[in-house]
Design a protein around this motif. Structure first.
Motif, PDB file in Angstrom:
ATOM      1  N   UNK A 407      44.164  24.156  79.561  1.00 16.23           N
ATOM      2  CA  UNK A 407      43.657  25.502  79.350  1.00 16.23           C
ATOM      3  C   UNK A 407      42.998  26.090  80.583  1.00 16.23           C
ATOM      4  N   UNK A 408      43.134  25.360  81.730  1.00 16.02           N
ATOM      5  CA  UNK A 408      42.553  25.849  82.976  1.00 16.02           C
ATOM      6  C   UNK A 408      43.686  26.241  83.911  1.00 16.02           C
ATOM      7  N   UNK A 409      43.619  27.507  84.367  1.00 19.52           N
ATOM      8  CA  UNK A 409      44.701  28.016  85.224  1.00 19.52           C
ATOM      9  C   UNK A 409      44.285  27.901  86.676  1.00 19.52           C
ATOM     10  N   UNK A 410      45.186  27.410  87.501  1.00 16.51           N
ATOM     11  CA  UNK A 410      44.934  27.337  88.938  1.00 16.51           C
ATOM     12  C   UNK A 410      46.263  27.502  89.658  1.00 16.51           C
ATOM     13  N   UNK A 411      46.324  28.613  90.415  1.00 14.80           N
ATOM     14  CA  UNK A 411      47.559  28.891  91.163  1.00 14.80           C
ATOM     15  C   UNK A 411      47.316  28.528  92.622  1.00 14.80           C
ATOM     16  N   UNK A 412      48.011  27.538  93.139  1.00 18.21           N
ATOM     17  CA  UNK A 412      47.785  27.033  94.497  1.00 18.21           C
ATOM     18  C   UNK A 412      48.268  28.034  95.540  1.00 18.21           C
ATOM     19  N   UNK A 413      47.374  28.201  96.626  1.00 23.50           N
ATOM     20  CA  UNK A 413      47.744  28.976  97.812  1.00 23.50           C
ATOM     21  C   UNK A 413      47.600  28.009  98.969  1.00 23.50           C
ATOM     22  N   UNK A 414      48.712  27.457  99.331  1.00 19.72           N
ATOM     23  CA  UNK A 414      48.668  26.331 100.249  1.00 19.72           C
ATOM     24  C   UNK A 414      48.045  26.658 101.593  1.00 19.72           C
ATOM     25  N   UNK A 415      47.912  27.917 101.963  1.00 17.63           N
ATOM     26  CA  UNK A 415      47.243  28.274 103.231  1.00 17.63           C
ATOM     27  C   UNK A 415      45.739  28.251 103.069  1.00 17.63           C
ATOM     28  N   UNK A 416      45.247  28.372 101.763  1.00 19.78           N
ATOM     29  CA  UNK A 416      43.820  28.442 101.533  1.00 19.78           C
ATOM     30  C   UNK A 416      43.300  27.251 100.747  1.00 19.78           C
ATOM     31  N   UNK A 426      40.456  23.223  95.735  1.00 17.50           N
ATOM     32  CA  UNK A 426      40.019  22.390  96.848  1.00 17.50           C
ATOM     33  C   UNK A 426      40.474  23.078  98.122  1.00 17.50           C
ATOM     34  N   UNK A 427      39.405  23.674  98.893  1.00 20.22           N
ATOM     35  CA  UNK A 427      39.741  24.465 100.076  1.00 20.22           C
ATOM     36  C   UNK A 427      40.389  23.597 101.139  1.00 20.22           C
ATOM     37  N   UNK A 428      41.394  24.172 101.808  1.00 24.66           N
ATOM     38  CA  UNK A 428      42.111  23.480 102.870  1.00 24.66           C
ATOM     39  C   UNK A 428      41.283  23.531 104.158  1.00 24.66           C
ATOM     40  N   UNK A 429      41.418  22.477 105.020  1.00 21.79           N
ATOM     41  CA  UNK A 429      40.817  22.446 106.348  1.00 21.79           C
ATOM     42  C   UNK A 429      39.318  22.610 106.277  1.00 21.79           C
ATOM     43  N   UNK A 430      38.772  23.570 107.104  1.00 24.00           N
ATOM     44  CA  UNK A 430      37.344  23.795 107.187  1.00 24.00           C
ATOM     45  C   UNK A 430      36.939  25.049 106.443  1.00 24.00           C
ATOM     46  N   UNK A 439      34.417  30.108 106.144  1.00 24.70           N
ATOM     47  CA  UNK A 439      34.553  28.822 106.862  1.00 24.70           C
ATOM     48  C   UNK A 439      33.276  27.990 106.678  1.00 24.70           C
ATOM     49  N   UNK A 440      33.451  26.679 106.779  1.00 28.15           N
ATOM     50  CA  UNK A 440      32.291  25.799 106.770  1.00 28.15           C
ATOM     51  C   UNK A 440      31.421  26.089 107.992  1.00 28.15           C
ATOM     52  N   UNK A 441      30.151  25.650 107.966  1.00 27.19           N
ATOM     53  CA  UNK A 441      29.260  25.843 109.101  1.00 27.19           C
ATOM     54  C   UNK A 441      29.861  25.214 110.352  1.00 27.19           C
ATOM     55  N   UNK A 442      29.798  25.958 111.442  1.00 27.86           N
ATOM     56  CA  UNK A 442      30.285  25.458 112.727  1.00 27.86           C
ATOM     57  C   UNK A 442      31.772  25.706 112.925  1.00 27.86           C
ATOM     58  N   UNK A 444      34.975  28.576 112.859  1.00 26.71           N
ATOM     59  CA  UNK A 444      35.224  30.020 112.963  1.00 26.71           C
ATOM     60  C   UNK A 444      36.735  30.278 113.107  1.00 26.71           C
ATOM     61  N   UNK A 445      37.042  31.575 113.079  1.00 24.71           N
ATOM     62  CA  UNK A 445      38.456  31.988 113.217  1.00 24.71           C
ATOM     63  C   UNK A 445      39.071  32.304 111.848  1.00 24.71           C
ATOM     64  N   UNK A 446      40.239  33.016 111.886  1.00 22.93           N
ATOM     65  CA  UNK A 446      40.886  33.413 110.625  1.00 22.93           C
ATOM     66  C   UNK A 446      41.319  32.205 109.828  1.00 22.93           C
ATOM     67  N   UNK A 447      41.608  31.091 110.472  1.00 26.98           N
ATOM     68  CA  UNK A 447      42.021  29.887 109.760  1.00 26.98           C
ATOM     69  C   UNK A 447      40.962  28.779 109.862  1.00 26.98           C
ATOM     70  N   UNK A 448      39.715  29.185 110.320  1.00 28.15           N
ATOM     71  CA  UNK A 448      38.585  28.251 110.390  1.00 28.15           C
ATOM     72  C   UNK A 448      38.942  27.011 111.230  1.00 28.15           C
TER      73      UNK A 448
END
Length: 500
Positions: A407-416, A426-430, A439-442, A444-448
């Motif tokens: 009953x829980x919907x989750x649509x994956x966005x593999x870039x995010x 579960x966030x990808x990368x940083x 982005x996590x602390x420390x 930066x950038x569009x893709x962290x």
């Protein structure tokens, strides 16, 4: 040609002479000689008719004959007829002359000497025409005289008296006796026959009249020469009651049915109580609840009873009154031999054991299925996944659905992000944040992907680039700006002296 109303013409031709000389023909009318140049035909007036003759003079050298005379008296000649006159010389030498002539009359005159009229012409001037026909002749004045049975001035109306009519002065028929009509060929009303001598007046209830002979034609229910008696099987004053005696009844004088034997009812069409068959000659007491009687008087067990005295039940019928029906169907049920109740078999239940017991399905009720939160059961007992359950046995979740209840919907966005087994992101990368858009602390950038940690020497921009703090400079902010020195670039130089 003269236009006188009375007169005649004479046309004369000399045909041949048998003498050798050429003869000369002289014509004399009265005492007047006519020359050879006179017109031919010759015109004669009525005053000339008494003494008209022809004088012929001829010369014959061989016989020394110089003349002979032929006299033609025109007055005695018939008009419009050709005549031939033969002449012989006076000396008797055998010389002959053939003379042909014809007399013509003026207008419509005719007859001998043109003293009368031509055929079919009448009155003094012969100017009235009348030619006899089949229906008239002509009188001396040239007027039509009708032959017998012809009428009117032109004799064109025919009427010959008969036994049916006489004729008026103008030829109209005058009907006699019982004849009528324009042609007197129809009988007067109520009269018939070839001579209209038979009188017959229609009496519709009893008879009509033959339109040819006048004979009476009796109506269906009347008979006799005068149609005044009731026909066979008809009764009553007006012969309107029909009644034919049968084995069930006789007929009264008025045509009413009188039942005989054991027949009964208003029309004797029934049997008396307890009597049966078409002849009402079979007795049967059918007054009990157990049996009744058929049309032949035979016992008929009531309901579903059977046996000679209707004390047993027919096959598949039960109880003391044989009112419960039950037929064994081994795959579904059997029948209680006393009550006829159905005893369901093989997981069946309900009326006629036509339903499956709880949790059993398919036509034979052999498939077991219990409904859960993950599935329902079809009519055949197959699992039908509900909600977002899927897979064989409904043991999986549909794509992008997670959790124990799917009953829980989750649509994956593999870039995010990706989804864990509970449907949490579960966030990808940083990356970080609810929607992984920061982005996590420390980082930066569009893709962290750019790492930058601020120090006393520099700070980090939103793009991950470093910005030197006070007294620091250089690409990596690893040098002191002019006028400063020391490990932290905090020693200021002034006039060559270090203040530190």
């Amino acid at each position: 040609v003269s236009t006188q109303s009375t007169g005649m013409y004479t046309e004369i031709t000399t045909d041949a002479f048998d003498m050798g000389g050429i003869g000369t023909v002289n014509f004399l009318v009265g005492n007047n000689a006519l020359s050879q140049d006179e017109p031919n035909p010759i015109r004669l007036n009525p005053s000339d008719l008494d003494d008209v003759y022809i004088y012929v003079r001829a010369y014959d050298q061989a016989n020394n004959i110089d003349s002979f005379v032929m006299n033609l008296f025109v007055k005695n000649q018939t008009a419009n007829t050709e005549h031939t006159l033969h002449g012989t010389d006076e000396e008797g030498e055998g010389t002959t002359l053939l003379l042909t002539y014809k007399v013509y009359c003026d207008g419509n005159q005719g007859g001998i000497g043109c003293t009368g009229c031509r055929q079919n012409y009448y009155n003094q001037n012969c100017d009235k025409f009348c030619q006899p026909q089949g229906n008239f002749t002509c009188d001396n004045n040239g007027d039509p005289v009708c032959k017998p049975h012809y009428y009117t001035t032109s004799c064109d109306k025919y009427c010959a008296p008969t036994t049916q009519y006489t004729c008026s002065n103008n030829g109209d028929r005058r009907c006699v006796g019982r004849w009528t009509g324009t042609l007197c060929d129809t009988c007067l009303t109520n009269y018939y026959g070839t001579d209209c001598s038979v009188k017959c007046v229609n009496v519709l209830q009893q008879y009509t009249c033959n339109t040819t002979t006048g004979d009476k034609i009796c109506s269906l229910n009347w008979s006799g020469l005068e149609c005044n008696s009731c026909a066979l099987n008809y009764y009553g004053t007006n012969c309107t009651t029909y009644c034919v005696p049968t084995a069930a009844w006789n007929c009264s004088d008025t045509g009413d049915r009188i039942c005989v034997g054991h027949f009964a009812g208003e029309n004797c069409s029934e049997c008396e109580s307890g009597w049966y068959r078409a002849e009402c000659d079979t007795f049967c007491d059918g007054g009990s609840d157990i049996w009744s009687c058929d049309a032949n008087g035979d016992k008929i067990c009531n309901g579903h009873r059977s046996g000679p005295n209707c004390t047993a039940c027919e096959a598949h019928w039960y109880t003391t009154n044989c009112t419960v029906h039950c037929t064994d169907h081994p795959s579904q049920y059997t029948c209680n031999t006393t009550t006829g109740d159905q005893i369901c078999q093989n997981h069946r239940t309900g009326y006629n054991c036509s339903s499956c017991s709880e949790h059993y399905y398919d036509t034979n009720c052999t498939t077991y299925c219990v409904t859960t939160a993950a599935w329902n059961c079809s009519d055949t007992g197959e699992k039908v996944c509900v909600g977002h359950f899927a897979g064989e046995g409904c043991s999986e979740c549909e794509s992008e659905w997670y959790g124990d209840q799917c009953d829980t919907f989750c649509e994956e966005d593999y870039t995010l992000w990706t989804c864990d087994q509970h449907g949490n992101r579960r966030c990808n990368g940083h990356r970080a944040g609810t929607d992984c858009s920061s982005c996590n602390n420390g980082w930066f950038g569009s893709d962290c992907s750019i790492n930058c940690t601020a120090t006393v020497r520099y700070n980090c921009t939103s793009t991950g680039n470093i910005t030197c703090t006070s007294h620091w400079t250089g690409v990596k902010c690893d040098r002191c700006v002019a006028g400063y020195s020391g490990p932290e670039c905090t020693c200021e130089k002034e006039n060559g002296r270090v203040d530190c």
